[in-house]
Motif scaffolding. Structure first.
Motif, PDB file in Angstrom:
ATOM      1  N   LYS A  80       0.814  -1.218   0.000  1.00  0.00           N
ATOM      2  CA  LYS A  80       0.000   0.000   0.000  1.00  0.00           C
ATOM      3  C   LYS A  80       0.850   1.272   0.000  1.00  0.00           C
ATOM      4  O   LYS A  80       0.304   2.377   0.109  1.00  0.00           O
ATOM      5  N   ASP A  81       2.160   1.103  -0.141  1.00  0.00           N
ATOM      6  CA  ASP A  81       3.069   2.251  -0.166  1.00  0.00           C
ATOM      7  C   ASP A  81       2.829   3.178   1.034  1.00  0.00           C
ATOM      8  O   ASP A  81       2.727   4.401   0.895  1.00  0.00           O
ATOM      9  N   LEU A  82       2.730   2.564   2.207  1.00  0.00           N
ATOM     10  CA  LEU A  82       2.490   3.323   3.428  1.00  0.00           C
ATOM     11  C   LEU A  82       3.669   4.250   3.724  1.00  0.00           C
ATOM     12  O   LEU A  82       4.830   3.876   3.526  1.00  0.00           O
ATOM     13  N   GLU A  83       3.365   5.429   4.229  1.00  0.00           N
ATOM     14  CA  GLU A  83       4.411   6.387   4.604  1.00  0.00           C
ATOM     15  C   GLU A  83       4.575   6.351   6.119  1.00  0.00           C
ATOM     16  O   GLU A  83       3.606   6.561   6.864  1.00  0.00           O
ATOM     17  N   PHE A  84       5.774   6.065   6.575  1.00  0.00           N
ATOM     18  CA  PHE A  84       6.013   5.907   8.010  1.00  0.00           C
ATOM     19  C   PHE A  84       6.628   7.167   8.617  1.00  0.00           C
ATOM     20  O   PHE A  84       7.559   7.740   8.064  1.00  0.00           O
ATOM     21  N   LYS A  85       6.081   7.535   9.787  1.00  0.00           N
ATOM     22  CA  LYS A  85       6.632   8.638  10.577  1.00  0.00           C
ATOM     23  C   LYS A  85       7.081   8.066  11.907  1.00  0.00           C
ATOM     24  O   LYS A  85       6.288   7.423  12.610  1.00  0.00           O
ATOM     25  N   GLU A  86       8.354   8.272  12.260  1.00  0.00           N
ATOM     26  CA  GLU A  86       8.889   7.773  13.523  1.00  0.00           C
ATOM     27  C   GLU A  86       8.922   8.918  14.528  1.00  0.00           C
ATOM     28  O   GLU A  86       9.626   9.911  14.329  1.00  0.00           O
ATOM     29  N   LEU A  87       8.141   8.777  15.602  1.00  0.00           N
ATOM     30  CA  LEU A  87       7.979   9.845  16.592  1.00  0.00           C
ATOM     31  C   LEU A  87       8.151   9.283  18.003  1.00  0.00           C
ATOM     32  O   LEU A  87       8.019   8.078  18.228  1.00  0.00           O
ATOM     33  N   GLU A  88       8.422  10.170  18.945  1.00  0.00           N
ATOM     34  CA  GLU A  88       8.553   9.740  20.332  1.00  0.00           C
ATOM     35  C   GLU A  88       7.255   9.077  20.784  1.00  0.00           C
ATOM     36  O   GLU A  88       6.155   9.584  20.548  1.00  0.00           O
ATOM     37  N   ALA A  89       7.385   7.932  21.454  1.00  0.00           N
ATOM     38  CA  ALA A  89       6.222   7.123  21.814  1.00  0.00           C
ATOM     39  C   ALA A  89       5.160   7.919  22.571  1.00  0.00           C
ATOM     40  O   ALA A  89       3.953   7.752  22.325  1.00  0.00           O
ATOM     41  N   ALA A  90       5.590   8.785  23.480  1.00  0.00           N
ATOM     42  CA  ALA A  90       4.635   9.520  24.316  1.00  0.00           C
ATOM     43  C   ALA A  90       3.770  10.491  23.517  1.00  0.00           C
ATOM     44  O   ALA A  90       2.679  10.865  23.958  1.00  0.00           O
TER      45      ALA A  90
END
Length: 260
Positions: free
Chosen positions: A166-176
């Protein structure tokens, strides 16, 4: 001297002496469910001569830093894979004392009501720390949304994705921060403690969630030089009693699962 007054005075001295002799134990914890569980066991621990001081943190770094620097005696917020990664990356010497519970990890959305409705190019937010980010990707792989190059790598990152239909776009962010940006993305993979704090019910609101067989057991952690201290061992035993098991089951209704 009046006999009754003497008894009262002796009782007061005994109470003061008992309080003065109580050993203090400071434990760093995230608010839900860890601090709540610690508050529940505080009276039982007091009966054993240990005064529990719970300090609440909202991140996943400072609790370990505080224990490593021996500013606090123990912490309760993490699972073993996270602890291993932290020790490797920081050169710390923290160890697991006892496993207490599992918080099944889940995927949430305010825009769709099923994973099948996730559109091509959708934005997916995951934690930016290696173990929880990898845990999120493993759950998405289990749900059939992606395939990883190494299907069992617990520290996988989006760079380890082999197939993304699905060509997902990932954003990596602080868990909180993930609950706070839930309305800004199509899907967010959120640790259960943060989901609970945000008023989400993992067993009802998660579009996909880990099973109770998850290997990510949350643990009581101490510096290796302190792990066998009497007060810490008393806390470990109190945390794994039938009373705590019943409390977890009643309080969290499956969102948190006893691991003992």
């Amino acid at each position: 001297m009046n006999f009754k007054k003497t008894l009262v005075a002796v009782a007061a001295i005994a109470t003061f002496s008992s309080a003065a002799l109580a050993e203090k134990l400071s434990v760093a914890a995230t608010p839900v469910p860890h601090a709540e569980i610690l508050e529940f066991v505080k009276p039982k621990l007091a009966e054993q001569g240990v005064e529990l001081d719970v300090k609440v943190f909202t991140d996943y770094v400072q609790p370990n830093v505080q224990v490593d620097q021996k500013r606090m005696d123990a912490n309760f917020f993490q699972h073993q894979p996270y602890l291993d990664e932290f020790n490797d990356g920081r050169g710390t010497n923290l160890v697991s004392v006892v496993g207490v519970h599992v918080e099944p990890f889940g995927a949430y959305s305010s825009r769709i009501d099923s994973l099948e409705a996730l559109e091509e190019g959708a934005t997916v937010a995951i934690p930016n720390d290696p173990t929880n980010g990898g845990r999120a990707l493993l759950l998405l792989q289990k749900a059939g949304l992606i395939t990883l190059k190494d299907g069992s790598k617990i520290t996988a990152t989006p760079r380890d994705i082999a197939d993304n239909p699905k060509d997902l776009e990932f954003k990596e962010l602080e868990a909180a921060t993930l609950p706070r940006i839930l309305n800004q993305v199509d899907l967010a993979l959120i640790n259960t403690n943060y989901a609970l704090e945000a008023g989400l019910n993992p067993t009802e609101d998660a579009l996909v969630i880990e099973g109770a067989e998850s290997p990510y057991v949350n643990i009581l952690v101490a510096h290796e030089s302190r792990a066998n201290d009497e007060a810490i061992q008393k806390l470990a035993k109190v945390l794994t009693t039938d009373d705590v098991k019943a409390f977890i089951k009643k309080q969290y209704e499956g969102a948190v699962v006893p691991a003992f």
